[in-house]
Write an enzyme that holds these catalytic residues in place. Structure first.
Site, PDB file in Angstrom:
ATOM      1  N   CYS A 133       0.975  -1.341   0.061  1.00  0.00           N
ATOM      2  CA  CYS A 133       0.142   0.030  -0.011  1.00  0.00           C
ATOM      3  C   CYS A 133       0.981   1.233  -0.051  1.00  0.00           C
ATOM      4  O   CYS A 133       1.427   1.413   0.788  1.00  0.00           O
ATOM      5  CB  CYS A 133      -0.864  -0.147   1.253  1.00  0.00           C
ATOM      6  SG  CYS A 133      -2.047   1.634   1.213  1.00  0.00           S
ATOM      7  N   ARG A 166       0.260   3.838   2.886  1.00  0.00           N
ATOM      8  CA  ARG A 166       0.715   3.589   4.434  1.00  0.00           C
ATOM      9  C   ARG A 166       1.603   4.515   4.953  1.00  0.00           C
ATOM     10  O   ARG A 166       1.792   4.587   6.227  1.00  0.00           O
ATOM     11  CB  ARG A 166       1.262   2.122   4.525  1.00  0.00           C
ATOM     12  CG  ARG A 166       2.505   2.191   3.757  1.00  0.00           C
ATOM     13  CD  ARG A 166       3.136   0.795   3.743  1.00  0.00           C
ATOM     14  NE  ARG A 166       4.442   0.541   3.373  1.00  0.00           N
ATOM     15  CZ  ARG A 166       5.483  -0.298   3.705  1.00  0.00           C
ATOM     16  NH1 ARG A 166       5.308  -0.752   5.187  1.00  0.00           N
ATOM     17  NH2 ARG A 166       6.717  -0.208   3.177  1.00  0.00           N
ATOM     18  N   TRP A 187      -7.404   6.592   0.272  1.00  0.00           N
ATOM     19  CA  TRP A 187      -7.895   7.551  -0.767  1.00  0.00           C
ATOM     20  C   TRP A 187      -7.514   6.797  -2.168  1.00  0.00           C
ATOM     21  O   TRP A 187      -6.805   5.661  -2.212  1.00  0.00           O
ATOM     22  CB  TRP A 187      -6.957   8.611  -0.826  1.00  0.00           C
ATOM     23  CG  TRP A 187      -6.870   9.618   0.292  1.00  0.00           C
ATOM     24  CD1 TRP A 187      -7.689  10.486   0.826  1.00  0.00           C
ATOM     25  CD2 TRP A 187      -5.942   9.385   1.697  1.00  0.00           C
ATOM     26  NE1 TRP A 187      -7.282  10.921   2.248  1.00  0.00           N
ATOM     27  CE2 TRP A 187      -6.153  10.240   2.672  1.00  0.00           C
ATOM     28  CE3 TRP A 187      -4.813   8.400   1.546  1.00  0.00           C
ATOM     29  CZ2 TRP A 187      -5.289  10.468   3.689  1.00  0.00           C
ATOM     30  CZ3 TRP A 187      -4.362   8.389   2.877  1.00  0.00           C
ATOM     31  CH2 TRP A 187      -4.267   9.447   3.884  1.00  0.00           C
ATOM     32  N   GLU A 238      -6.700   4.560 -10.484  1.00  0.00           N
ATOM     33  CA  GLU A 238      -7.257   3.286 -10.123  1.00  0.00           C
ATOM     34  C   GLU A 238      -8.584   3.384 -10.576  1.00  0.00           C
ATOM     35  O   GLU A 238      -9.467   2.285 -11.059  1.00  0.00           O
ATOM     36  CB  GLU A 238      -7.428   3.462  -8.551  1.00  0.00           C
ATOM     37  CG  GLU A 238      -6.073   3.217  -7.886  1.00  0.00           C
ATOM     38  CD  GLU A 238      -6.348   3.352  -6.376  1.00  0.00           C
ATOM     39  OE1 GLU A 238      -6.821   2.304  -5.626  1.00  0.00           O
ATOM     40  OE2 GLU A 238      -5.448   4.127  -5.643  1.00  0.00           O
TER      41      GLU A 238
END
Length: 372
Positions: free
Chosen positions: A140, A143, A314, A319
């Protein structure tokens, strides 16, 4: 202490007939880390930071989860591993929070594990463990902001309707009028003879996918199985089926059938996709939601597994544009956009996909910015 090294793969302590094992064995997940980890079927910021895995078929709808799980494989090795993992977590908690020597807390945890087969985290340990889990999620990229994660402790919420309601409230608070806040809502953990609840959706908000008799799909092809499950459970679906029908949330607790809850309209913020230069783009009727609250994950803290822990970070623009709307096995909008742009799609060397993809991502960024 290296939290992502030296992982063990303990024998499963509990199992549910007909369902994937939640800890270290479900849907291709890795064994849980010793102190804190999040294990996702999708990325913790949103589902498309890595190539999406195919959606596993949703298991047939059981009459109810069993009131008790079988204790097969729950022996001295698993208990010793839990004690060791819990001690590592408690030691880390006291070290990073300058909470003094951990000896007394370790003693309390050991007594509780020996008496019950598990232990309960304090609210402070739960908050630290959830943030640590995000910090340890190496896939991620969001993070970096682990310390800002808002932890909603809802371990006492057990009724399916209340679990759904808390998930919707999570969505409202995370959306925050457009100023997205990373958050996690933690429901009851698994324990010997007392499984925690499950949320069967991949995200709190997700669009349905309907397959016609000729195998054409309306909506999101990645949601075909979960849409069938919702329909089998009595959800009416869109009338007629639409490309962006929001699926209901499906919650299952031990000893009860699956509960289906419609997502309230006031909890969802959706963004209509338009383009800063091409007026025809708005006519494509595209949209997406603002916050990806991921449900198909479990969180492990110090050996305790929380199978229902909806989490959001978020979205990245790509994406939504490149993956959700652009991928050929999702909404597959690139051929349509290329045609509207007048591009030559007969030869890949014209790079028509690249040009169409750039315009789609530009439209997403423009639209989300305009929507605040």
């Amino acid at each position: 202490m290296g939290l992502n090294t030296g992982r063990l793969s303990p024998e499963p302590r509990w199992s549910i007939p007909g369902r994937p094992h939640p800890v270290g064995g479900g849907r291709g997940q890795e064994p849980y880390a010793e102190a804190g980890d999040l294990r996702f079927h999708a990325s913790p910021v949103a589902e498309a930071q890595a190539p999406p895995a195919p959606l596993e078929p949703v298991p047939p709808v059981p009459a109810a989860l069993p009131d008790r799980w079988t204790a097969a494989g729950y022996g001295s090795f698993a208990l010793d591993h839990l004690l060791w993992t819990a001690e590592r977590f408690v030691t880390l908690f006291h070290s990073e929070n300058q909470a003094g020597a951990p000896d007394r807390r370790i003693w309390q945890v050991r007594r509780e594990i020996e008496a019950t087969g598990t232990y309960r985290h304090t609210p402070e340990e739960l908050t630290f463990g959830a943030r640590l889990a995000w910090r340890n999620s190496s896939r991620c990229i969001g993070r970096l902001y682990w310390h800002s994660l808002q932890v909603r402790d809802r371990r006492e919420v057990t009724r399916p309707s209340e679990i759904a309601a808390e998930s919707f409230e999570h969505l409202r608070q995370a959306t925050n009028g457009g100023k997205i806040r990373p958050a996690i809502t933690v429901f009851a953990p698994d324990a010997p003879g007392r499984p925690g609840p499950r949320i069967l959706n991949s995200q709190v908000v997700r669009y349905a996918g309907y397959e016609a008799a000729d195998e054409t799909v309306t909506g999101d092809p990645s949601a075909l199985d979960v849409t069938r499950l919702a329909l089998d459970l009595g959800w009416p679906g869109g009338r007629p089926p639409g490309r962006f029908d929001i699926l209901p949330l499906m919650v299952q607790v031990a000893g009860a059938p699956i509960t289906v809850a419609e997502v309230p309209g006031d909890a969802v913020t959706e963004v209509a996709i338009s383009h800063p230069r091409h007026e025809w783009f708005a006519g494509l009727g595209l949209r997406w939601y603002a916050v990806p609250v991921i449900c198909d994950m479990y969180m492990a803290i110090g050996g305790v597994c929380y199978p229902a822990a909806p989490f959001n970070g978020w979205y990245m623009g790509t994406e939504i544009g490149s993956r959700n709307l652009g991928d050929s096995d999702r909404y597959n909008m690139l051929p349509v956009i290329a045609q509207k742009l007048g591009l030559d799609t007969k030869n890949m060397r014209t790079l028509w996909k690249d040009m169409a993809l750039t315009e789609l991502n530009l439209a997403v960024l423009h639209s989300y910015s305009a929507a605040g």
